[in-house]
Design a protein around this motif. Sequence first.
Motif, short mmCIF file in Angstrom:
data_model
loop_
_atom_site.label_atom_id
_atom_site.label_comp_id
_atom_site.label_asym_id
_atom_site.label_seq_id
_atom_site.Cartn_x
_atom_site.Cartn_y
_atom_site.Cartn_z
N PRO A 130 0.83 -1.21 0.00
CA PRO A 130 0.00 0.00 0.00
C PRO A 130 0.86 1.26 0.00
O PRO A 130 1.90 1.32 0.66
CB PRO A 130 -0.81 -0.13 1.30
CG PRO A 130 -0.76 -1.57 1.66
CD PRO A 130 0.55 -2.07 1.17
N THR A 132 0.60 5.16 0.94
CA THR A 132 -0.20 6.11 1.69
C THR A 132 0.42 7.50 1.62
O THR A 132 1.52 7.68 1.08
CB THR A 132 -0.32 5.68 3.16
OG1 THR A 132 1.00 5.70 3.74
CG2 THR A 132 -0.89 4.26 3.26
N ILE A 151 -4.42 10.92 -3.07
CA ILE A 151 -4.26 9.61 -3.71
C ILE A 151 -5.60 9.18 -4.28
O ILE A 151 -6.63 9.30 -3.61
CB ILE A 151 -3.75 8.57 -2.71
CG1 ILE A 151 -2.39 8.99 -2.14
CG2 ILE A 151 -3.64 7.19 -3.37
CD1 ILE A 151 -1.88 8.06 -1.05
N PHE A 152 -5.61 8.72 -5.52
CA PHE A 152 -6.85 8.23 -6.14
C PHE A 152 -6.54 6.95 -6.90
O PHE A 152 -5.41 6.75 -7.36
CB PHE A 152 -7.47 9.29 -7.07
CG PHE A 152 -6.48 9.98 -7.97
CD1 PHE A 152 -6.28 9.56 -9.27
CD2 PHE A 152 -5.74 11.07 -7.49
CE1 PHE A 152 -5.38 10.20 -10.09
CE2 PHE A 152 -4.84 11.71 -8.33
CZ PHE A 152 -4.65 11.28 -9.63
N LYS A 153 -7.54 6.08 -7.02
CA LYS A 153 -7.33 4.74 -7.56
C LYS A 153 -8.29 4.42 -8.69
O LYS A 153 -8.73 3.29 -8.85
CB LYS A 153 -7.47 3.70 -6.44
CG LYS A 153 -6.47 3.93 -5.31
CD LYS A 153 -6.67 2.97 -4.15
CE LYS A 153 -5.68 3.26 -3.03
NZ LYS A 153 -5.87 2.36 -1.88
N VAL A 157 -3.15 2.94 -9.29
CA VAL A 157 -2.83 3.75 -8.12
C VAL A 157 -2.07 4.99 -8.58
O VAL A 157 -0.98 4.88 -9.14
CB VAL A 157 -1.99 2.96 -7.10
CG1 VAL A 157 -1.68 3.82 -5.88
CG2 VAL A 157 -2.72 1.70 -6.67
N ALA A 159 -1.36 9.42 -7.63
CA ALA A 159 -1.41 10.45 -6.58
C ALA A 159 -0.92 11.76 -7.16
O ALA A 159 -0.14 11.79 -8.12
CB ALA A 159 -0.55 10.04 -5.39
N ASP A 206 -5.68 8.71 2.38
CA ASP A 206 -5.63 8.96 0.95
C ASP A 206 -5.50 10.43 0.58
O ASP A 206 -5.34 10.76 -0.60
CB ASP A 206 -6.87 8.39 0.26
CG ASP A 206 -6.88 6.86 0.27
OD1 ASP A 206 -5.78 6.28 0.29
OD2 ASP A 206 -7.97 6.27 0.27
N SER A 207 -5.59 11.33 1.54
CA SER A 207 -5.43 12.76 1.25
C SER A 207 -5.00 13.47 2.53
O SER A 207 -5.38 13.06 3.64
CB SER A 207 -6.74 13.35 0.71
OG SER A 207 -7.78 13.24 1.67
#
Length: 571
Positions: A130, A132, A151-153, A157, A159, A206-207
Amino acid sequence: MASKAKRMRYDSDGSVKDPHKPPPSLVVHVRGLHETIVESDLIEAVKGFGKLSYVVMMPRKRQALVEFADMNGSSSCVQFAQQNTILVGGHPAFFNYSLSKKIQRPEGQDGEARNENHILLFTILNPTYPVTVDVLKTICTPSGEVLRIVIFKKNGVQAMVEFDSVDSARRAKQSLNGADIYSGCCTLKIEYAKPTRLNVFRNDGDSWDFSNPNLGRDDSRRQPLLQDPMNNYAAPVTKPLPYGGGGYGEEGYEQYNDGGGVSGNGAVAAGSGNGGNGGGGSSYDSYADSGYRGSWPSSRGGREGQSQGGPGGQSSYRRGDSYSSQPAAPQEDYNNGHGGPGPAPGNQNCVIMVYGLNTDTVNPDRLFNLLCLYGNVVRIKFLMSKEGSAMVQMGDSASVGRVINNLSNVQAFGKRLQFAVSKQAYLQEVHKPRSLPDGTPSFKDYSGSRNNRYMNPEAASKNRILPPCKTLHYFNAPPKMNEADIRDLFARCGGHPPDEVVIFPSKSFTGEKSSSGLVQWNNKTDAIEALMFVNHAEVENPDIYSDGKYPFIFKLCFSMNPISDERHGKE
């Protein structure tokens, strides 16, 4: 109707230019680049031919342009490519002169000034672990102050990282592009982003807005009435699962909605009779306590050392250079996260939905043979109510990501496989599974299988996470197994016999306890199907003292090194 004439290019003397035989140029056109290749890989592959002036990557077309400082560099590169294969990041590519005499630079002195921005777009390739906001901040801080991270998926993955200045972003791009966050995985592909500011609404995994550490915190929220049951040692209870996070009811009560939801004649509350709280964990615990550590006695079939790992040290493996100040790789719980059928606290989304299976050929064992390359497989269940579909419980969520990233849309047995994350937390054991068309049971538990390759950190480190390809690495074969024996094994198990076979020479004067090598097909589909048939096939032990009790377990995995003429010793 007269067809429209194709537009042609002409030389100064009026003759037509042949696009397949372009005249010598400072610019070299590169085609057929692998999707994981970044600029640093290409520079590393061609810098030995001469000084470079400029490089332009075209990732969507898998092409690039390389401009050399003089004609000696470009001609050396093209002439070498005409007689040899140039590997870029371990994958072959095609080189020829470009019809362009010079690469047009954007405005600015360094060629990127027009597109430079203080926000960078990170694409993480092969995200084994992962990624982060803490990981990204750790690797970006040496280049400058980090203001915000998102971060967006949606497409893998990705960012965006916002720096305090363009200079900081430039330093980060130059130092990190093409590097691996962890050894052999999480490779960074970095470009300048278009936004001028990142909008962060909440600080979480994620942010994060580092200029506003209290963003999204709700101080008015009331405290819980009871402590977290996992930390309340006075109360011998387990933490309840979220609603809808239970297992399955009996076979006849399952109803599948949208490929993931399950309702057993109504909503299933956590901890109810159809859900449970993980159940079945004792079988795995007893296996973990049995003393098995991934190897058999060395005198019995040569399983020691390579029994749980991947190709080991037989074939080279190259990715982008690892980041020098990389954070430590995440430590995973190999007792719970990689095996037990019950879900560990916080370990959700470990179940995969698989679609497009040819149930006339594929059964749980053959599906296991493919999925075990990307993580431990706990349980597999073929859905009788939805033909061609199955549910697979992996050891952890990272394994789920590896399966989806590497196997989605691959072809096998005339079908295209699709993978998606299920809403379920785990698979409950089926005591009386139905039979598939080939007579095998539709459910099987692999939590105690010795063929799982991620049972402990040492075994997991031997694996190489690669997408399917037409070349397979075989290992743990009998030491005197020859090419004819290998072809016969694949044919006997139902797979396509390989088109090419290379047996690695022994490195020991006293002889090896097992053998390894490469097998290759003309297309990727045949290789995938052969792996599903033959991986973990039993091969008779030639040791006269074994009395047939300790056969070799023939193991396969994908290889990034194709068999070339050089490996056969041909000119």
